[in-house]
Design an enzyme around this catalytic site. Structure first.
Site, PDB file in Angstrom:
ATOM      1  N   PRO A  82       0.832  -1.355  -0.039  1.00  0.00           N
ATOM      2  CG  PRO A  82      -0.905  -1.691   1.533  1.00  0.00           C
ATOM      3  CD  PRO A  82       0.946  -1.651   1.433  1.00  0.00           C
ATOM      4  CB  CYS A  83       1.455   4.119  -2.304  1.00  0.00           C
ATOM      5  SG  CYS A  83      -0.399   4.039  -2.730  1.00  0.00           S
ATOM      6  CD  GLN A  84      -3.332   3.385   0.308  1.00  0.00           C
ATOM      7  OE1 GLN A  84      -2.651   2.966   0.466  1.00  0.00           O
ATOM      8  NE2 GLN A  84      -4.313   3.011  -0.696  1.00  0.00           N
ATOM      9  CG  PHE A  86       4.922   5.691   1.721  1.00  0.00           C
ATOM     10  CD1 PHE A  86       6.317   5.389   2.661  1.00  0.00           C
ATOM     11  CD2 PHE A  86       4.442   3.549   1.480  1.00  0.00           C
ATOM     12  CE1 PHE A  86       5.880   3.962   3.507  1.00  0.00           C
ATOM     13  CE2 PHE A  86       5.080   2.829   2.099  1.00  0.00           C
ATOM     14  CZ  PHE A  86       5.864   2.897   3.076  1.00  0.00           C
TER      15      PHE A  86
END
Length: 336
Positions: A82-84, A86
């Site tokens: 998951p990128c949220q 970052f």
């Protein structure tokens, strides 16, 4: 055939790229020698969409809780963790966020099963957040369990995607294996594939003769602010980056007086037209915006396939340290 386990699979963009055998923008992406033996995601919409389009190899699983021993061994590990936390448009809390620690699911798998190759995918801001310290921490942890890593930042229009999208691929090779995969060379840097080239045939279609083409939000205007707001695409250019939250970054068609449809967004992400998204407009756009573009994933997977065909595990490297190389491309301009 090389076996693959996929973590944080989403609706299947990265996995489709590794499997190959799909067509988009009048180009065929051939089958690759990878078999997805198991895939996992904690978002039920993503799991059901994956099953509908790719197969039943996926299970709904909380990767922050489930022990690794319940997941099978494989030659290749892939995962768009998951990128949220970052993302430049998110809270930017990095490793201190709850989702910012989910990268460790890959570490646990690497420690237990020692796959030959590991591919992690995330947003480019991960390399810039806090002057790159979060990315450096992740790479150090991954390399501490016996791997060498490089970071490939890919500008997706260079590979034919008609959308202004950048992504980081964290590419790891087990330390007893020689050499390293080569970063894919651009295929379209001389002439980008534009939004109108990608979508022109959809302009007259207003019904479901092409699935998801009738799905879009009414053409109300957003309130600009915080980098969000209205964006009208331009004929002859690539599209703005497709986001998971279509209510925040609203994209309008380059010619028609409406927002982009679900199918148009899926096209811009390089999903073939027979890839079905079965939910409401926002739920579908969330799946699409969070996905890895399959055609870009196919470029990465092709590089891994070529590498694996070149090496032989019968000749392990005696000095793993000689595999170590600069992990970050110079153009990122980072210092630690």
């Amino acid at each position: 055939m090389h076996t693959v386990v996929s973590l944080f699979s989403g609706c299947g963009g990265l996995d489709l790229g590794f499997q190959g055998n799909f067509s988009v923008f009048n180009r065929h992406y051939p089958a690759l020698p990878f078999e997805i033996v198991a895939a996992y995601d904690n978002f039920s919409d993503a799991v059901e969409t994956y099953k509908l389009n790719l197969g039943n190899e996926i299970a709904c699983l909380d990767l922050s809780q489930k022990p690794t021993e319940d997941i099978p061994a494989a030659d290749i590990l892939i995962g768009g963790f998951p990128c949220q936390d970052f993302s430049s448009s998110g809270p930017k809390v990095g490793l201190s966020g709850e989702r910012g620690q989910l990268y460790t699911a890959l570490t646990h798998y690497m420690e237990r099963y020692r796959p030959k190759i590991v591919i992690g995918e995330n947003v480019p801001y991960l390399a810039r957040l806090d002057r790159g310290k979060h990315l450096e921490h992740i790479l150090n942890e991954y390399e501490s369990v016996g791997y060498s890593f490089e970071v490939w930042e890919l500008y997706c229009p260079d590979y034919g995607l008609p959308q202004s999208r950048r992504r980081l691929f964290l590419v790891g090779v087990r330390n007893d294996l020689p050499g390293f995969p080569r970063k894919p060379l651009p295929t379209h840097s001389a002439a980008y594939y534009t939004i109108d080239q990608a979508l022109a045939d959809l302009e007259p279609i207003t019904d479901e003769t092409i699935t998801n083409q009738s799905q879009y939000f009414v053409a109300s205007r957003a309130t600009a602010g915080g980098g969000q707001g209205d964006h009208k695409n331009r004929r002859g250019d690539v599209a703005y980056c497709i986001r998971a939250n279509a209510r925040g970054r609203i994209q309008f068609h380059y010619e028609l007086d409406r927002r982009l449809t679900v199918r148009e967004c899926a096209r811009l992400q390089s999903f073939p037209d027979d890839y079905v998204f079965p939910y409401s407009t926002q739920r579908n756009l969330t799946l699409i915006g969070n996905a890895v573009p399959p055609m870009v994933a196919h470029q990465v997977a092709s590089s891994i396939s070529r590498y694996l065909s070149e090496i032989s595990e019968k000749q392990p490297t005696k000095n793993p340290e000689k595999l170590r190389r600069p992990r970050l491309p110079k153009q990122l301009g980072l210092s630690f």
